[in-house]
Design a protein around this motif. Structure first.
Motif, PDB file in Angstrom:
ATOM      1  N   ARG A  20      -0.176 -20.029  25.246  1.00 43.32           N
ATOM      2  CA  ARG A  20      -1.416 -20.743  25.324  1.00 43.32           C
ATOM      3  C   ARG A  20      -2.142 -20.152  26.520  1.00 43.32           C
ATOM      4  O   ARG A  20      -3.399 -20.146  26.516  1.00 43.32           O
ATOM      5  CB  ARG A  20      -1.078 -22.383  25.675  1.00 43.32           C
ATOM      6  CG  ARG A  20      -2.126 -23.022  25.626  1.00 43.32           C
ATOM      7  CD  ARG A  20      -1.745 -24.587  25.701  1.00 43.32           C
ATOM      8  NE  ARG A  20      -1.207 -24.827  24.443  1.00 43.32           N
ATOM      9  CZ  ARG A  20      -0.130 -25.591  24.236  1.00 43.32           C
ATOM     10  NH1 ARG A  20       0.366 -26.171  25.337  1.00 43.32           N
ATOM     11  NH2 ARG A  20       0.370 -25.831  23.104  1.00 43.32           N
ATOM     12  N   GLN A  21      -1.469 -19.495  27.526  1.00 42.52           N
ATOM     13  CA  GLN A  21      -2.317 -19.144  28.703  1.00 42.52           C
ATOM     14  C   GLN A  21      -2.767 -17.684  28.414  1.00 42.52           C
ATOM     15  O   GLN A  21      -3.960 -17.445  28.620  1.00 42.52           O
ATOM     16  CB  GLN A  21      -1.197 -18.620  29.937  1.00 42.52           C
ATOM     17  CG  GLN A  21      -0.859 -19.801  30.678  1.00 42.52           C
ATOM     18  CD  GLN A  21       0.238 -19.719  31.663  1.00 42.52           C
ATOM     19  OE1 GLN A  21       0.521 -18.608  31.816  1.00 42.52           O
ATOM     20  NE2 GLN A  21       0.516 -20.602  32.277  1.00 42.52           N
ATOM     21  N   LEU A  22      -2.256 -16.895  27.522  1.00 41.36           N
ATOM     22  CA  LEU A  22      -2.752 -15.847  27.106  1.00 41.36           C
ATOM     23  C   LEU A  22      -3.787 -16.159  25.858  1.00 41.36           C
ATOM     24  O   LEU A  22      -4.967 -15.457  26.038  1.00 41.36           O
ATOM     25  CB  LEU A  22      -1.687 -14.898  26.157  1.00 41.36           C
ATOM     26  CG  LEU A  22      -0.474 -14.293  27.031  1.00 41.36           C
ATOM     27  CD1 LEU A  22       0.510 -13.712  26.127  1.00 41.36           C
ATOM     28  CD2 LEU A  22      -1.203 -13.296  27.943  1.00 41.36           C
ATOM     29  N   VAL A  23      -3.875 -17.256  25.107  1.00 45.17           N
ATOM     30  CA  VAL A  23      -4.985 -17.503  24.278  1.00 45.17           C
ATOM     31  C   VAL A  23      -6.135 -17.769  25.174  1.00 45.17           C
ATOM     32  O   VAL A  23      -7.129 -17.502  24.850  1.00 45.17           O
ATOM     33  CB  VAL A  23      -4.536 -18.553  23.224  1.00 45.17           C
ATOM     34  CG1 VAL A  23      -5.802 -19.196  22.461  1.00 45.17           C
ATOM     35  CG2 VAL A  23      -3.396 -17.979  22.326  1.00 45.17           C
ATOM     36  N   THR A  24      -6.019 -18.566  26.237  1.00 40.15           N
ATOM     37  CA  THR A  24      -7.106 -19.046  27.224  1.00 40.15           C
ATOM     38  C   THR A  24      -7.872 -17.692  27.720  1.00 40.15           C
ATOM     39  O   THR A  24      -8.956 -17.615  28.121  1.00 40.15           O
ATOM     40  CB  THR A  24      -6.569 -19.990  28.225  1.00 40.15           C
ATOM     41  OG1 THR A  24      -5.561 -19.570  28.876  1.00 40.15           O
ATOM     42  CG2 THR A  24      -6.413 -21.431  27.528  1.00 40.15           C
ATOM     43  N   ALA A  25      -6.877 -16.711  27.788  1.00 38.34           N
ATOM     44  CA  ALA A  25      -7.477 -15.463  28.500  1.00 38.34           C
ATOM     45  C   ALA A  25      -7.905 -14.460  27.311  1.00 38.34           C
ATOM     46  O   ALA A  25      -8.168 -13.257  27.440  1.00 38.34           O
ATOM     47  CB  ALA A  25      -6.430 -14.506  29.103  1.00 38.34           C
ATOM     48  N   ARG A  26      -8.494 -15.188  26.152  1.00 34.01           N
ATOM     49  CA  ARG A  26      -9.201 -14.467  25.212  1.00 34.01           C
ATOM     50  C   ARG A  26      -8.496 -13.449  24.280  1.00 34.01           C
ATOM     51  O   ARG A  26      -8.934 -12.438  23.957  1.00 34.01           O
ATOM     52  CB  ARG A  26     -10.327 -13.922  25.585  1.00 34.01           C
ATOM     53  CG  ARG A  26     -11.454 -14.977  26.028  1.00 34.01           C
ATOM     54  CD  ARG A  26     -12.879 -14.367  26.408  1.00 34.01           C
ATOM     55  NE  ARG A  26     -13.634 -15.285  26.828  1.00 34.01           N
ATOM     56  CZ  ARG A  26     -14.888 -15.448  26.379  1.00 34.01           C
ATOM     57  NH1 ARG A  26     -15.159 -14.852  25.438  1.00 34.01           N
ATOM     58  NH2 ARG A  26     -15.510 -16.643  26.791  1.00 34.01           N
ATOM     59  N   ILE A  27      -7.026 -13.678  24.339  1.00 32.42           N
ATOM     60  CA  ILE A  27      -6.308 -12.938  23.203  1.00 32.42           C
ATOM     61  C   ILE A  27      -5.837 -13.874  21.939  1.00 32.42           C
ATOM     62  O   ILE A  27      -5.696 -14.880  22.198  1.00 32.42           O
ATOM     63  CB  ILE A  27      -5.029 -12.548  24.047  1.00 32.42           C
ATOM     64  CG1 ILE A  27      -5.250 -11.643  25.176  1.00 32.42           C
ATOM     65  CG2 ILE A  27      -3.982 -11.947  23.023  1.00 32.42           C
ATOM     66  CD1 ILE A  27      -4.054 -11.309  25.994  1.00 32.42           C
ATOM     67  N   LYS A  28      -5.853 -12.970  21.057  1.00 31.53           N
ATOM     68  CA  LYS A  28      -5.799 -13.843  19.677  1.00 31.53           C
ATOM     69  C   LYS A  28      -4.229 -14.602  19.662  1.00 31.53           C
ATOM     70  O   LYS A  28      -3.437 -13.789  20.364  1.00 31.53           O
ATOM     71  CB  LYS A  28      -5.932 -12.842  18.414  1.00 31.53           C
ATOM     72  CG  LYS A  28      -7.280 -12.517  18.274  1.00 31.53           C
ATOM     73  CD  LYS A  28      -7.191 -11.492  16.897  1.00 31.53           C
ATOM     74  CE  LYS A  28      -8.849 -10.914  16.911  1.00 31.53           C
ATOM     75  NZ  LYS A  28      -8.916 -10.237  15.669  1.00 31.53           N
ATOM     76  N   PRO A  29      -4.283 -15.804  19.040  1.00 31.33           N
ATOM     77  CA  PRO A  29      -3.061 -16.526  19.047  1.00 31.33           C
ATOM     78  C   PRO A  29      -1.784 -15.527  18.266  1.00 31.33           C
ATOM     79  O   PRO A  29      -0.673 -15.516  18.858  1.00 31.33           O
ATOM     80  CB  PRO A  29      -3.151 -17.672  18.149  1.00 31.33           C
ATOM     81  CG  PRO A  29      -4.687 -17.717  18.368  1.00 31.33           C
ATOM     82  CD  PRO A  29      -5.182 -16.422  18.361  1.00 31.33           C
TER      83      PRO A  29
END
Length: 77
Positions: A3-12
């Motif tokens: 979830r933190q990576l997704v908030t950093a604009r990485i695709k899920p």
């Protein structure tokens, strides 16, 4: 972590790959259980027969005409 990576604009999908999760874990939506009435009925039977266990309650439910697995009664118990 994903979830933190997704908030950093990485695709899920990429975030799940980096963390080591299956993609289905990200997209999973839990289903609400529809056994509230059965839970209430099991509690009523348990109050009527306080010294009995889930097997006896399962037998009573079968006599009443409910068709359910003993394992489900045990999980609710």
């Amino acid at each position: 972590m994903a979830r933190q990576l997704v908030t950093a604009r990485i695709k899920p999908e990429r975030a799940c790959f980096l963390v080591g999760l299956p993609k289905s874990t990200w997209h999973y939506r839990p289903k609400r259980r529809q056994d509230g009435e059965l839970r209430r009925h099991i509690r009523e039977l348990a109050l009527l027969h306080p010294r009995r266990g889930y097997r006896f309650i399962h037998a009573l439910l079968l006599q009443e005409g409910h068709h359910l697995n003993r394992k489900k009664v045990r999980r609710i118990w």
